[in-house]
Design an enzyme around this catalytic site. Structure first.
Site, PDB file in Angstrom:
ATOM      1  N   GLY A 370      74.338 -16.531 -73.810  1.00 30.20           N
ATOM      2  CA  GLY A 370      73.638 -15.969 -72.677  1.00 30.20           C
ATOM      3  C   GLY A 370      74.012 -14.514 -72.450  1.00 30.20           C
ATOM      4  O   GLY A 370      73.250 -13.744 -71.890  1.00 30.20           O
ATOM      5  N   ASP A 485      79.285 -21.885 -66.430  1.00 28.83           N
ATOM      6  CA  ASP A 485      78.403 -22.201 -67.554  1.00 28.83           C
ATOM      7  C   ASP A 485      79.049 -23.223 -68.485  1.00 28.83           C
ATOM      8  O   ASP A 485      79.207 -22.975 -69.676  1.00 28.83           O
ATOM      9  CB  ASP A 485      78.020 -20.915 -68.294  1.00 28.83           C
TER      10      ASP A 485
END
Ligand SMILES: *[C@@H]1O[C@H](CO)[C@@H](O)[C@H](O)[C@H]1NC(C)=O
Ligand SMILES: *[C@@H]1O[C@H](CO)[C@@H](O)[C@H](O)[C@H]1NC(C)=O
Ligand SMILES: *[C@@H]1O[C@H](CO)[C@@H](O)[C@H](O)[C@H]1NC(C)=O
Length: 673
Positions: A370, A485
């Site tokens: 990401g 995350d």
């Protein structure tokens, strides 16, 4: 250390109390050992620092070392205890005496340092514009602020009455010292005066004692760590009544440097009103951190070298090679010294990282996350294998805050977390250098048909490892770090197939400082807790949610979102497992690839995963409790699948009670921070 007996008592009534007690005392012992601060109404003791000081200017933390300045000249830094002290309880009442002691270090070879002062000030706003000889204190008496300072000055400034470039002075409201004396002490045995050089990185301890009724002020100095000399260096009378009685008084330190690069560090501090300041515990003061900064050779001797060195035949060749390597390393690192020191972690040169990754060549790409691409690389200086993450921070924060953030991540160390080794800041790019995990990320083993699947024991071990890493981030480390995350692709496997959680804290770098309403939710679909999607605020509970989904994913070998029903509709894995459970046995949800599993373990882990990913955040267990469940320290209470949809259950209270009490425990402990 304040202990809240109410919550402690409540803990005792819980059935898993032995484990909690052990945990509690382990934590307590641990925190007492690294030891920070005891805050009462009139006392503070820091053996190494925590973050309840307000820093400004160039001041920052390097581990538990308080660094007031650490870099180029013309800078200043202050650190004031965050709550003001009250020396007088009511107008006209008696004014408290005080006693304080602290250990400090000024200057190394390149980082000279000008001077440092202990201050009591009626304002917590100290000027940033008076670096140099003024020690960053209010040097114009035009404002009404009143201060008292004991300066440890290494600059000769005759215009303000300095006697030499190594002196201790007492300043009241002005930098023209009321009294000053060459830094030193009177030997207890023969009364002889011995100079204490303040600079050159010497460890110095100072004591300041004030008697508010006789107005006597003593300043005593000694090289650290010998006992306090009986005769003070300076003994004078100063009337501090008007300062101490006018209201809140801020206590702390100030330092500055004029031209030269400087370093001023405070290692420990103890202060007490109306009594003798508690002695510092030298054994836990962060001398190690100072030494590390002094040598600034963050060069880690590779373990094979140590092994080779163990037999007494220490081949001179190795030493020479080592010396050459160190020299090369030092030369390379010099450019980045400034930041390296600030971060307390090595910075790599861009050139090194370009070499390591063969010019960021595509064939070196390990993955795309990401936050950017991840490359594998071999560091040219040490031939260490590393993973290099190229991040382009979209952050609005300044370089300083940004580096502070990185510094935090660099100090997080746990066997179940991927270690951040260093960084490189180049133009607008940030490169983070991590330990290389040879076995790659976990998702490959779950979904890639070409990769052999993991057996149950391995999977359970990985789940426990991730739980333990996350527990550390949430509750065991100095500051709470929300991972944001957690997912299978962020779990990496080391040589022994141990799970390690990677990428922690990065999300924060990204959305830090941004408007909460506009920030896109960091996280990955399928792992995002409902309230996170709704409110956009990541918490420990949203991490626990993602952990729950991850757990189920590992047991079921299925992605968090997949088409699982016959009509081909997308179904969340969590819902699918719950349905499976409702329709029969929860164990049926286990990955069909798994052969030798223990049904009771599978059941526990799946139910725990479901509980962690409960849609109501307050029903999710905290990571401490998750650990206890996984390790068998606490038994997961029986619940029905319907509980996952409904909102009330007797278990709620239990769970809440434990989480609150452990949260309270943490508050107690973290008061030490
Ligand atoms: C200062 O030092 C003198 C001499 O040792 C001692 O008698 C006196 O009590 C000290 N005063 C304070 C405030 O500590
Ligand atoms: C402070 O000074 C007063 C008056 O001289 C004396 O009686 C008292 O004992 C001193 N207190 C301390 C703690 O030294
Ligand atoms: C000390 O200062 C206070 C306030 O300014 C004053 O009231 C007091 O008389 C002074 N005491 C002495 C001994 O000078």
């Amino acid at each position: 250390m304040l202990v809240n007996f109410y919550s402690f008592g409540r803990m005792l009534r819980l059935s898993w109390r032995p484990y909690l007690l052990v945990l509690f005392f382990l934590c307590l012992a641990d925190h007492l050992h690294t030891s920070d601060v005891t805050v009462g109404t009139n006392e503070l003791v820091y053996n190494g620092f925590s973050d309840d000081l307000n820093l400004d200017g160039e001041a920052l933390w390097i581990d538990d070392l308080l660094s007031l300045t650490n870099g180029p000249g013309g800078t200043s830094g202050h650190a004031l205890y965050s709550s003001p002290l009250s020396f007088q309880n009511h107008p006209g009442g008696p004014i408290s005496s005080f006693s304080t002691t602290f250990v400090f270090v000024i200057g190394f070879k390149q980082y000279k340092g000008n001077g440092l002062a202990f201050i009591l000030s009626s304002t917590n706003y100290l000027p940033d514009n008076s670096p140099g000889q003024y020690l960053s204190l209010p040097h114009f008496n035009s404002d009404r602020h009143v201060f008292f300072a004991v300066e440890f000055d290494t600059v000769l400034n005759p215009e303000i009455g300095d006697i030499n470039d190594n002196h201790v002075g007492i300043d009241v409201d002005s930098l023209v010292s009321v009294e000053s004396q060459t830094a030193g002490f009177y030997d207890d045995n023969n009364g002889e005066f011995q100079t204490v050089p303040l600079r050159h990185g010497n460890r110095v301890q100072a004591w300041v004692d004030y008697n508010s009724s006789s107005h006597q002020l003593n300043v005593t100095l000694a090289p650290c760590c010998i006992s306090k000399p009986q005769l003070p260096l300076l003994s004078t009378t100063v009337n501090l009544s008007s300062l101490l009685s006018r209201g809140p008084v801020y206590a702390g330190f100030s330092a500055s440097s004029r031209k030269v690069s400087s370093s001023h560090y405070v290692l420990g501090w103890s202060l007490k009103l109306d009594g003798v300041a508690q002695p510092l515990d030298y054994s836990v003061l962060p001398f190690g951190t100072v030494d590390k900064l002094r040598h600034r050779s963050k060069y880690q001797i590779p373990s094979y070298m140590i092994i080779l060195g163990v037999p007494s035949i220490v081949p001179a060749v190795i030493l020479i090679v080592l010396a050459v390597l160190i020299c090369r390393y030092l030369r390379k690192a010099r450019d980045d010294d400034e930041w390296e020191i600030k971060c307390g972690m090595p910075s790599f040169t861009y050139k090194d990282l370009v070499t390591a990754t063969e010019g960021f060549s595509d064939k070196m790409i390990l993955g795309k996350g990401g936050f950017g691409r991840v490359y594998k690389g071999v560091l040219p200086t040490t031939t260490q294998h590393v993973a290099i993450k190229r991040v382009s921070p979209e952050s609005k924060q300044g370089k300083k805050e940004f580096m502070a953030e990185i510094a935090i991540l660099g100090h997080v160390r746990h066997r179940n977390l991927v270690q951040l080794l260093g960084y490189c800041h180049y133009k607008h790019e940030l490169l983070l250098v991590y330990d290389h995990m040879p076995n790659g990320s976990l998702d490959r083993y779950l979904y890639d048909k070409n990769t052999p699947t993991l057996d149950w024991a391995q999977r359970l071990r990985i789940i426990k490892a991730v739980a333990s890493g996350l527990f550390y981030l949430h509750e065991d480390w100095e500051q709470v770090i929300i991972h944001r995350d957690i997912k299978a692709s962020n779990v990496l496997l080391d040589d022994d197939m141990n799970g390690r959680l990677g990428d922690f804290g990065l999300a924060r770098l990204h959305d830090h400082g941004a408007d909460a309403h506009t920030t896109r939710v960091a996280g990955t679909c399928g792992y995002i807790a409902p309230e996170l999607a709704r409110l956009g605020k990541a918490t420990k509970a949203t991490d626990v949610y993602a952990f729950g989904v991850f757990t189920i994913e590992v047991v079921c070998g299925k992605r968090p979102i997949g088409s699982a029903n016959t009509s081909g509709d997308l179904l969340a894995l969590v819902d699918w497992v719950r349905n499976t459970w409702q329709g029969g046995s929860i164990v049926d949800a286990v990955d069909p690839e798994l052969k030798d599993y223990k049904a009771d373990e599978v059941e526990l882990v799946l139910k725990l995963g479901l509980l962690c990913s409960h849609s109501l955040s307050k029903l999710r267990p905290c990571m401490r409790l998750v650990m206890l469940y996984l390790e068998g320290g606490a038994r997961l209470a029986h619940f029905h699948p319907a509980f996952l949809l409904t909102h009330g259950h007797e278990d709620e209270q239990n769970c809440q009670a434990l989480c609150t009490s452990s949260a309270t425990t943490m508050t107690i402990l973290s008061q030490g921070r």
